[in-house]
Design a protein around this motif. Structure first.
Motif, PDB file in Angstrom:
ATOM      1  N   TYR A   1       3.171   3.806  33.128  1.00 36.52           N
ATOM      2  CA  TYR A   1       1.814   3.842  33.678  1.00 36.52           C
ATOM      3  C   TYR A   1       1.721   3.106  35.007  1.00 36.52           C
ATOM      4  O   TYR A   1       1.003   3.540  35.916  1.00 36.52           O
ATOM      5  N   SER A   2       2.423   1.991  35.145  1.00 37.63           N
ATOM      6  CA  SER A   2       2.400   1.270  36.418  1.00 37.63           C
ATOM      7  C   SER A   2       2.998   2.117  37.532  1.00 37.63           C
ATOM      8  O   SER A   2       2.516   2.110  38.672  1.00 37.63           O
TER       9      SER A   2
ATOM     10  N   VAL B   1      -9.334   7.687  35.175  1.00 36.78           N
ATOM     11  CA  VAL B   1      -8.356   7.053  34.289  1.00 36.78           C
ATOM     12  C   VAL B   1      -7.687   8.077  33.385  1.00 36.78           C
ATOM     13  O   VAL B   1      -6.511   7.959  33.049  1.00 36.78           O
ATOM     14  N   LEU B   2      -8.445   9.120  33.014  1.00 38.50           N
ATOM     15  CA  LEU B   2      -7.964  10.077  32.023  1.00 38.50           C
ATOM     16  C   LEU B   2      -6.702  10.797  32.472  1.00 38.50           C
ATOM     17  O   LEU B   2      -5.751  10.966  31.686  1.00 38.50           O
ATOM     18  N   GLU B   3      -6.649  11.228  33.745  1.00 44.30           N
ATOM     19  CA  GLU B   3      -5.490  11.977  34.229  1.00 44.30           C
ATOM     20  C   GLU B   3      -4.194  11.174  34.149  1.00 44.30           C
ATOM     21  O   GLU B   3      -3.205  11.644  33.560  1.00 44.30           O
ATOM     22  N   PRO B   4      -4.123   9.964  34.728  1.00 45.03           N
ATOM     23  CA  PRO B   4      -2.861   9.213  34.608  1.00 45.03           C
ATOM     24  C   PRO B   4      -2.540   8.817  33.174  1.00 45.03           C
ATOM     25  O   PRO B   4      -1.351   8.751  32.804  1.00 45.03           O
ATOM     26  N   VAL B   5      -3.562   8.566  32.348  1.00 42.67           N
ATOM     27  CA  VAL B   5      -3.299   8.227  30.947  1.00 42.67           C
ATOM     28  C   VAL B   5      -2.661   9.408  30.221  1.00 42.67           C
ATOM     29  O   VAL B   5      -1.697   9.242  29.452  1.00 42.67           O
ATOM     30  N   CYS B   6      -3.186  10.610  30.456  1.00 42.85           N
ATOM     31  CA  CYS B   6      -2.603  11.807  29.822  1.00 42.85           C
ATOM     32  C   CYS B   6      -1.169  12.029  30.289  1.00 42.85           C
ATOM     33  O   CYS B   6      -0.291  12.359  29.480  1.00 42.85           O
ATOM     34  N   ASN B   7      -0.917  11.861  31.587  1.00 45.78           N
ATOM     35  CA  ASN B   7       0.449  11.993  32.092  1.00 45.78           C
ATOM     36  C   ASN B   7       1.370  10.960  31.455  1.00 45.78           C
ATOM     37  O   ASN B   7       2.511  11.266  31.087  1.00 45.78           O
ATOM     38  N   MET B   8       0.874   9.738  31.331  1.00 50.22           N
ATOM     39  CA  MET B   8       1.676   8.687  30.705  1.00 50.22           C
ATOM     40  C   MET B   8       2.044   9.054  29.270  1.00 50.22           C
ATOM     41  O   MET B   8       3.199   8.899  28.853  1.00 50.22           O
ATOM     42  N   LEU B   9       1.079   9.564  28.505  1.00 46.20           N
ATOM     43  CA  LEU B   9       1.338   9.910  27.111  1.00 46.20           C
ATOM     44  C   LEU B   9       2.326  11.063  26.993  1.00 46.20           C
ATOM     45  O   LEU B   9       3.171  11.080  26.095  1.00 46.20           O
TER      46      LEU B   9
END
Length: 260
Positions: free
Chosen positions: A68-69, A38-46
């Protein structure tokens, strides 16, 4: 088609067990365990939210959900493509000892990436709550969108898996193409709105990933119906790609061991 469906049924338990084993191996020595998925896509999203949502003042509604979607779908496609190129070579220890239908290897990777995608989808739902994103019957449009998306991913993966056996440099080419495709797919912007008309609509319709991500947003965020005509066109295209890729792999799978 009969052979393909028979192999899926026959090796269904293997695909699930192999995916579970690989998931465990990924987090065996990790302190954050499955949280890394989860951490990788969350960081990219931010990062994209900070740059395009705050610095460049993007006016898209529900921008965090918007990004994020899209990252969730893109990550599934990107990871499947990257792994499919080296899949036969990486599975040498197995395929040189026992017979295993090569499409099953790809489907096992897709099961693994689909599980990670499902975890990210939970985060999407969590992000929708504070934004109060309305949900209605149009949400059912996600089902055909994801079906075409998975079918298209499988077809591309089969073709890359086949040529990855014979072209050792294909992994570098795929990496470059994916980097370019990422920016042309509209992960953090709307292709149709940001590219001047009528080219935005044309470019989105011609890029299957951009089109499917846009339809996902229509169903999930904007409560709009999916484009039926476009979906039918890309369903046919994905079917052709999947059948062609499967036929190529089944035809040449007995030569892969000799090459690697």
């Amino acid at each position: 088609m009969r052979l393909f469906l028979r192999d899926i049924w026959k090796y269904r338990k293997y695909m699930i067990r192999a995916a579970k084993a690989e998931l465990r191996s990924e987090v065996t020595n990790a302190y954050l365990d499955w949280f890394w998925w989860v951490l990788e896509p969350v960081c990219n999203m931010l990062i994209y939210y900070l740059i395009f949502g705050i610095v460049f003042l993007n006016s898209e509604r529900y921008y965090l959900v918007f990004i994020y979607s899209s990252i969730t779908m893109w990550t599934f496609f990107q990871k499947t493509m990257v792994s499919s190129v080296q899949l036969i070579r990486d599975s040498k220890a197995i395929i040189t000892k026992v017979y295993l239908p090569k499409p099953v290897l790809l489907l096992e990777k897709m099961v693994l990436n689909a599980f990670k995608m499902a975890i990210s989808a939970v985060i999407v739902v969590v992000l929708m709550l504070p934004y109060r994103v309305p949900v209605d019957a149009h949400l059912a449009g996600l089902i055909p969108v994801l079906c075409v998306f998975f079918l298209f991913t499988y077809g591309c993966g089969c073709i890359l898996m086949h040529f990855g056996v014979y072209v050792s440099d294909l992994a570098y080419i795929v990496s470059i193409v994916l980097n370019m495709l990422f920016y042309f797919t509209g992960i953090f912007y709307s292709v149709q709105d940001c590219i001047p008309a009528p080219w935005g609509s044309v470019f989105e319709a011609m890029n299957p990933l951009a089109f499917l991500i846009a339809q996902m947003r229509n169903a999930l965020i904007y409560q709009n119906p999916v484009a039926v005509r476009g979906m039918l066109c890309w369903l046919v295209g994905a079917l052709i790609l999947a059948v062609l890729g499967s036929r190529i792999v089944y035809r040449y799978e007995n030569t892969y061991v000799k090459v690697i």
